[in-house]
Design an enzyme around this catalytic site. Structure first.
Site, mmCIF file in Angstrom:
data_model
loop_
_atom_site.group_PDB
_atom_site.id
_atom_site.type_symbol
_atom_site.label_atom_id
_atom_site.label_comp_id
_atom_site.label_asym_id
_atom_site.label_seq_id
_atom_site.Cartn_x
_atom_site.Cartn_y
_atom_site.Cartn_z
ATOM 1 N N CYS A 183 0.881 -1.111 0.063
ATOM 2 C CA CYS A 183 -0.087 -0.118 0.153
ATOM 3 C C CYS A 183 0.889 1.318 0.144
ATOM 4 C CB CYS A 183 -1.012 -0.019 1.030
ATOM 5 S SG CYS A 183 -2.572 1.073 0.735
ATOM 6 N N GLU A 240 -1.441 -8.907 2.843
ATOM 7 C CA GLU A 240 -1.377 -9.455 4.084
ATOM 8 C C GLU A 240 -2.516 -10.041 4.992
ATOM 9 O OE1 GLU A 240 -0.578 -6.348 3.388
ATOM 10 O OE2 GLU A 240 -1.198 -5.078 5.298
ATOM 11 N N HIS A 246 -3.687 -4.615 0.229
ATOM 12 C CA HIS A 246 -2.909 -5.235 1.540
ATOM 13 C C HIS A 246 -3.144 -6.745 1.406
ATOM 14 C CE1 HIS A 246 -2.370 -1.573 3.923
ATOM 15 N NE2 HIS A 246 -3.672 -1.249 3.497
HETATM 16 N N1 GLN Z 1 -1.417 6.716 2.909
HETATM 17 C C1 GLN Z 1 -1.968 6.237 1.731
HETATM 18 C C2 GLN Z 1 -3.327 6.264 1.255
HETATM 19 O O1 GLN Z 1 -4.204 6.623 1.895
HETATM 20 C C3 GLN Z 1 -1.709 4.467 1.843
HETATM 21 C C4 GLN Z 1 -2.768 3.869 2.955
HETATM 22 C C5 GLN Z 1 -2.225 2.579 3.462
HETATM 23 O O2 GLN Z 1 -1.226 2.286 3.347
HETATM 24 N N2 GLN Z 1 -2.868 1.977 3.909
HETATM 25 O O3 GLN Z 1 -3.595 6.104 0.209
#
Ligand code: GLN
Length: 548
Positions: free
Chosen positions: A391, A524, A522
């Protein structure tokens, strides 16, 4: 309606929080599942927050996201991992969500002019939700973890729900108390049962008697302690279950079975006994304990002053996914936390990255430590250290590549720099209005989205299928205006939304780097101990190769 002979197991906590109610509940679920029962698992959180999306992970632990986009407590991740089942929003509730629903119905005149008192209407809503989740899962047994500790104010209405349900179905409800047994004395082995006795009194005070007591202690409970808990708390000695600290959480179901827990539960609930099948789980435990050769993974993130414990909780799914992958390669995972702010103070510190077999940068928000993370990504790219970005870790890899390979020197994400000349990571129009409305709850891109994979890429070779589904939680995306340029410089977009608007996976070709890959989602969140996530498996595989 749920099955007529549905059984309910409630798990409540005694003495203090953080005693491992979630793992205990998940383990009870696992052993019942291994005996052939269909198990639904629920968690009730006593917070007024409507969901966990608005809770700070450094305070409350990781925000776990389900396929349907529900943002919930990290324990839901344990349920999914132990039971190997995808859960839904029906499996999670908070005080806030329950009141919200009861108030909505009241406004809608659904209570027919009655005065809507807290008791019984709040507990009845809780019971209705438990039954609904059980019905959706066609469960034989529904397992409900009640957040908080007995004796406190906040979870009293949930205990009231248990009392009402038990009154209606006395033979179908089991109450398990997971209680901390502190150890005193020089060697820390003198176990003290008194706090647990008080916890049971508290429970008695709200009309409940535990059927099972799980003694959470650094060491197994000895016969004397079991005898004492039995006598003072009014449960049979066989129903006092030893729950000592373990090296691996996946040992907990096996330890419980050593105490014949499933037999006890089956007998108490009048269930028909079925075969045992924990074969695969035992095999996993053998690998966990016998793996000698290490694989060293560094996780680069910002510093938390709340200490290591919270840190592990904030990234529990990442840590578990790394362990699942390492164990599938029969390796012992050694996972270390690296503070990215260190690299901002002293670029020479980047050298320490060479001592790892692979580097992960997990999800995150905001600007602190970001330049250090970008420096770490550059180092991994240039030194050919396997890199896996999750992410934010993917977005920052795109920024690093834009700056140092594609020549866009001041490239950035608009999350950090709204005036950057090269917003390679930007907010999409549909998200902009959420930020403007200031009604933030559940407005990120959340939950499962499909992605198409490009053949011949690391991603495709890992998944071995053209269409995947993964879970998201973010606001920002790769800016479509830069895809062509980044592609020309060698960045491969190997996963994208089927309409090709959103970039979901980026990577560098194999001939340029052994493993450099980032995901907008994600991964994970979908790794399971017996089914490690394909990308984590591929990443750890590349890390092991580097070692040779
Ligand atoms: N801050 C980034 C976004 O909002 C990544 C978010 C995250 O890593 N869950 O897109």
């Amino acid at each position: 309606m749920p099955k007529r002979d549905l059984k309910y197991i409630f798990v409540v906590g005694g003495v203090m929080s953080g005693v491992g109610k979630g793992i205990t509940s998940a383990s009870i679920g696992k052993i019942l599942q291994a005996r052939g029962f269909s198990v639904a698992a629920l968690k009730i959180d006593p917070y007024v927050n409507v969901d966990a999306g608005t809770m700070n992970p450094t305070e409350h632990g990781e925000v776990f996201v389900l396929d349907d986009g529900m943002e919930c407590d990290q324990d839901m991740g344990n349920y999914e991992r132990f039971l190997d089942r995808d859960l839904t929003r029906a499996n999670y509730m908070t005080t806030g969500s329950i009141y919200l629903e009861v108030i909505r119905r009241e406004r809608n005149l659904e209570y027919g002019g009655k005065s809507v008192s807290v008791v019984p209407y709040i507990p009845l809503e809780v019971i209705a939700r438990i039954n609904r989740a059980a019905r959706l899962a066609a469960a034989d047994v529904v397992l409900v973890e009640v957040g908080g500790t007995v004796g406190e104010y906040e979870n009293i209405l949930f205990l009231e729900a248990i009392r009402i349900l038990r009154l209606k179905r006395p033979k179908d409800v089991l109450v398990a108390l997971v209680s901390s047994i502190p150890a005193l004395g020089a060697g820390g082995t003198e176990l003290k049962t008194k706090p647990t006795q008080h916890a049971v009194r508290n429970l008695n005070g709200v009309g409940l008697q535990p059927d099972l007591i799980f003694g959470r202690a650094p060491v197994p409970l000895d016969a004397k302690r079991k005898e004492k808990l039995s006598l003072m708390c009014g449960v049979a000695e066989e129903d006092v279950i030893s729950a000592p600290n373990v090296e691996s959480i996946y040992d907990v179901p096996l330890n419980f079975e050593k105490e014949k827990l499933s037999d006890r539960v089956i007998a108490k609930l009048g269930l028909r006994s079925r075969r045992h099948d924990l074969k695969e789980w035992r095999a996993l435990s053998r690998v966990v304990h016998s793996a000698r050769k290490e694989v060293r993974i560094g996780v680069v993130g910002k510093y938390f002053d709340s200490g290591d414990f919270m840190l592990a909780d904030s990234y529990i799914s990442v840590l578990e996914a790394l362990k699942h992958a390492a164990h599938s390669w029969k390796r012992k995972p050694v996972i270390e936390w690296i503070n990215s702010e260190e690299f901002e103070r002293d670029p020479h510190a980047l050298k320490s990255l060479l001592s790892y077999d692979g580097i992960v940068i997990p999800g995150g928000f905001g600007s602190r430590g970001v330049e250090g993370k970008i420096a770490a990504i550059r180092y991994c790219r240039e030194r050919r250290i396997p890199y896996f970005g999750l992410c934010y870790g993917m977005q920052l890899a795109v920024i690093e590549f834009s700056r140092h390979v594609a020549g866009l020197r001041r490239a950035n994400t608009t999350e950090i720099d709204q005036k950057t000349p090269h917003p390679v990571i930007d907010i999409m129009p549909e998200q902009k209005k959420n930020l403007a409305a200031k009604d933030y709850g559940a407005t990120m891109r959340l939950g499962a989205y499909p992605a198409s994979l490009r053949e011949g890429t690391i991603a495709f070779n890992a998944y071995r299928e053209p269409l995947i589904s993964e879970r998201h939680r973010h606001r920002y995306e790769v800016n479509p205006d830069y895809i062509k340029k980044l592609g020309e410089h060698g960045m491969v977009f190997s996963g994208f939304s089927p309409d090709r608007r959103l970039m979901e996976i980026v990577e560098l070709p194999r001939n340029k780097h052994p493993f450099f890959l980032g995901t907008q989602f994600h991964p994970e969140l979908k790794s399971r101990p017996l089914r490690p996530h394909p990308l984590f498996k591929a990443f750890v595989g590349a890390a092991i190769k580097r070692k040779k």
